[in-house]
Design an enzyme around this catalytic site. Structure first.
Site, mmCIF file in Angstrom:
data_model
loop_
_atom_site.group_PDB
_atom_site.id
_atom_site.type_symbol
_atom_site.label_atom_id
_atom_site.label_comp_id
_atom_site.label_asym_id
_atom_site.label_seq_id
_atom_site.Cartn_x
_atom_site.Cartn_y
_atom_site.Cartn_z
ATOM 1 C CE1 TYR A 1 1.492 -9.126 23.163
ATOM 2 C CE2 TYR A 1 0.153 -11.050 23.614
ATOM 3 C CZ TYR A 1 0.923 -10.304 22.739
ATOM 4 O OH TYR A 1 1.095 -10.742 21.441
ATOM 5 C CG HIS B 1 6.902 -10.694 21.304
ATOM 6 N ND1 HIS B 1 6.165 -10.373 22.416
ATOM 7 C CD2 HIS B 1 6.077 -10.495 20.244
ATOM 8 C CE1 HIS B 1 4.950 -9.994 22.039
ATOM 9 N NE2 HIS B 1 4.872 -10.054 20.729
HETATM 10 N N1 LIG Z 1 3.645 -11.866 17.898
HETATM 11 C C1 LIG Z 1 3.230 -10.642 17.715
HETATM 12 O O1 LIG Z 1 4.025 -9.719 17.461
HETATM 13 C C2 LIG Z 1 1.768 -10.349 17.812
HETATM 14 C C3 LIG Z 1 1.268 -9.102 17.403
HETATM 15 C C4 LIG Z 1 -0.110 -8.884 17.476
HETATM 16 C C5 LIG Z 1 -0.956 -9.892 17.936
HETATM 17 N N2 LIG Z 1 -0.432 -11.088 18.360
HETATM 18 C C6 LIG Z 1 -1.306 -12.180 18.881
HETATM 19 O O2 LIG Z 1 -2.396 -12.387 17.985
HETATM 20 C C7 LIG Z 1 -3.622 -12.237 18.706
HETATM 21 C C8 LIG Z 1 -4.708 -11.715 17.795
HETATM 22 O O3 LIG Z 1 -4.314 -10.501 17.171
HETATM 23 P P1 LIG Z 1 -4.916 -9.068 17.544
HETATM 24 O O4 LIG Z 1 -5.382 -9.089 18.947
HETATM 25 O O5 LIG Z 1 -3.901 -8.048 17.173
HETATM 26 O O6 LIG Z 1 -6.110 -8.854 16.530
HETATM 27 P P2 LIG Z 1 -7.341 -9.676 15.942
HETATM 28 O O7 LIG Z 1 -7.585 -10.908 16.711
HETATM 29 O O8 LIG Z 1 -7.144 -9.759 14.455
HETATM 30 O O9 LIG Z 1 -8.546 -8.637 16.177
HETATM 31 C C9 LIG Z 1 -8.954 -8.237 17.463
HETATM 32 C C10 LIG Z 1 -9.953 -7.094 17.288
HETATM 33 O O10 LIG Z 1 -11.080 -7.539 16.528
HETATM 34 C C11 LIG Z 1 -12.275 -7.408 17.298
HETATM 35 N N3 LIG Z 1 -13.042 -8.625 17.079
HETATM 36 C C12 LIG Z 1 -12.745 -9.871 17.533
HETATM 37 N N4 LIG Z 1 -13.676 -10.754 17.121
HETATM 38 C C13 LIG Z 1 -14.567 -10.076 16.389
HETATM 39 C C14 LIG Z 1 -15.754 -10.449 15.700
HETATM 40 N N5 LIG Z 1 -16.191 -11.704 15.709
HETATM 41 N N6 LIG Z 1 -16.438 -9.475 15.032
HETATM 42 C C15 LIG Z 1 -15.992 -8.196 15.023
HETATM 43 N N7 LIG Z 1 -14.873 -7.777 15.662
HETATM 44 C C16 LIG Z 1 -14.168 -8.713 16.338
HETATM 45 C C17 LIG Z 1 -11.845 -7.240 18.740
HETATM 46 O O11 LIG Z 1 -12.746 -6.402 19.428
HETATM 47 P P3 LIG Z 1 -13.305 -6.662 20.938
HETATM 48 O O12 LIG Z 1 -12.174 -7.146 21.786
HETATM 49 O O13 LIG Z 1 -13.783 -5.293 21.338
HETATM 50 O O14 LIG Z 1 -14.432 -7.648 20.821
HETATM 51 C C18 LIG Z 1 -10.491 -6.559 18.595
HETATM 52 O O15 LIG Z 1 -10.669 -5.162 18.420
HETATM 53 C C19 LIG Z 1 -3.233 -11.275 19.838
HETATM 54 O O16 LIG Z 1 -4.194 -11.212 20.859
HETATM 55 C C20 LIG Z 1 -1.900 -11.853 20.241
HETATM 56 O O17 LIG Z 1 -2.101 -13.017 21.013
HETATM 57 C C21 LIG Z 1 0.902 -11.324 18.295
#
Ligand SMILES: NC(=O)c1ccc[n+]([C@@H]2O[C@H](COP(=O)([O-])OP(=O)(O)OC[C@H]3O[C@@H](n4cnc5c(N)ncnc54)[C@H](OP(=O)(O)O)[C@@H]3O)[C@@H](O)[C@H]2O)c1
Length: 288
Positions: free
Chosen positions: A57, A115
């Site tokens: 990241y 990862h």
């Molecule tokens: N290990 C892996 O391979 C892997 C892969 C993907 C993710 N991850 C981890 O999982 C975490 C979360 O997953 P993610 O970032 O992919 O997606 P997520 O948390 O499912 O969704 C994030 C998205 O949803 C929006 N959002 C957040 N809260 C909201 C709400 N209350 N209402 C409406 N929209 C909302 C955000 O927009 P805004 O930011 O514009 O508010 C962003 O576009 C990551 O940050 C990372 O730490 C790990």
């Protein structure tokens, strides 16, 4: 694995190595490095005490800055990072771990993960990478070690090569992809499941089943989905750079879903069609 309540409203999950992790954290995937310290500072002010970052990241430095600037003790915040796909060979993994510590500016991390399994790279050898993480833990600078995106056969290979099961497996999991085979293996083998993209990056928030429950309970669709994860025992760390959403996503402990609502959300599973990210069997990306 068990959950216990501490002073914060967020329950702790006890891992198979005896350490505990807050069940709700803050994810920083796709947060611009220049904006990370600000977003994490907001999350810490709201009350989050668990931050999920990764070498890939490129924003570990901002995480460290925010924790130092918060006035909290380092020990009060649970920090996870993950090994870059380009550094699976043992000597590279050790060096990369040193870089994580120096980017964060801390002398330990709470949890360090492989990862991706990358079964088509490195001759399919993620076992020697895992052994390297075991050495890092023995050195004392990482408290817990785990994996991410490991499928059942990958976990079985680790089990046959090592006495220590991963503390966690971080996998894509949300109402459209229950990933039940992998989650179920974790439950049976005391490997905690961390659900990444817990709201499918927003894709589940317009689902009529979810919006109907949200309206009835006077909660937002995101709160309903995150609460569903909490009640099913998943560890979650939603990402947002919007302060109001960072706050909203933390307010999950003043309501409960009835069993029937949990079941209705669970029934939304689309299987593989619901997957939003790459498939761990074929994913082979190495950052430039
Ligand atoms: N290990 C892996 O391979 C892997 C892969 C993907 C993710 N991850 C981890 O999982 C975490 C979360 O997953 P993610 O970032 O992919 O997606 P997520 O948390 O499912 O969704 C994030 C998205 O949803 C929006 N959002 C957040 N809260 C909201 C709400 N209350 N209402 C409406 N929209 C909302 C955000 O927009 P805004 O930011 O514009 O508010 C962003 O576009 C990551 O940050 C990372 O730490 C790990």
């Amino acid at each position: 694995m068990s959950t216990t309540q501490r002073t914060s409203a967020v329950p702790n999950v006890t891992l198979n190595d005896g350490h505990s992790i807050p069940q709700l954290g803050f994810g920083v995937f796709q947060i611009d490095p220049a904006e990370t310290a600000e977003a994490v500072s907001t999350a810490l002010e709201v009350g989050y005490r668990h931050i999920d970052t990764a070498q890939m990241y490129r924003n570990e430095r901002g995480v460290g800055q925010a924790v130092r600037g918060s006035g909290l003790d380092r020990a009060e915040v649970f920090i996870t990072s993950k090994l870059n796909n380009g550094h699976h060979r043992p000597a590279d993994a050790r060096r990369a771990f040193e870089t994580t510590l120096s980017e964060l500016g801390f002398d330990f991390v709470d949890l360090f993960l492989i990862h991706w399994p990358l079964p088509t790279l490195y001759g399919g050898d993620f076992v020697s990478t895992w052994k390297t993480l075991e050495e890092l833990r023995a050195d004392g600078r990482v408290r817990s070690i785990g994996v991410s995106n490991f499928q059942v056969e990958h976990l079985e290979r680790l089990a046959s090569a090592s006495d220590q099961a991963p503390a966690v497996n971080q996998i894509e999991l949300h109402p459209y992809l229950l990933n039940e085979q992998v989650r179920g293996y974790g439950e049976a083998h005391d490997i905690a499941t961390e659900a990444w993209s817990p709201i499918a990056q927003g894709a589940v928030l317009d689902d009529p089943e979810i919006t109907a429950i949200a309206e009835r309970l006077d909660k937002s669709p995101a709160q309903v989905v995150l609460r569903w994860h909490i009640q099913r025992g998943n560890i979650v760390f939603p990402k947002s750079t919007t302060p109001a959403r960072i706050k909203e996503n933390f307010q999950l402990f003043d309501f409960q879903l009835e069993a029937d609502d949990v079941a209705r959300i669970t029934a939304l599973d689309k299987g593989e069609v619901g997957r939003t990210g790459p498939h761990p069997e074929t994913f082979a990306h190495i950052p430039a």
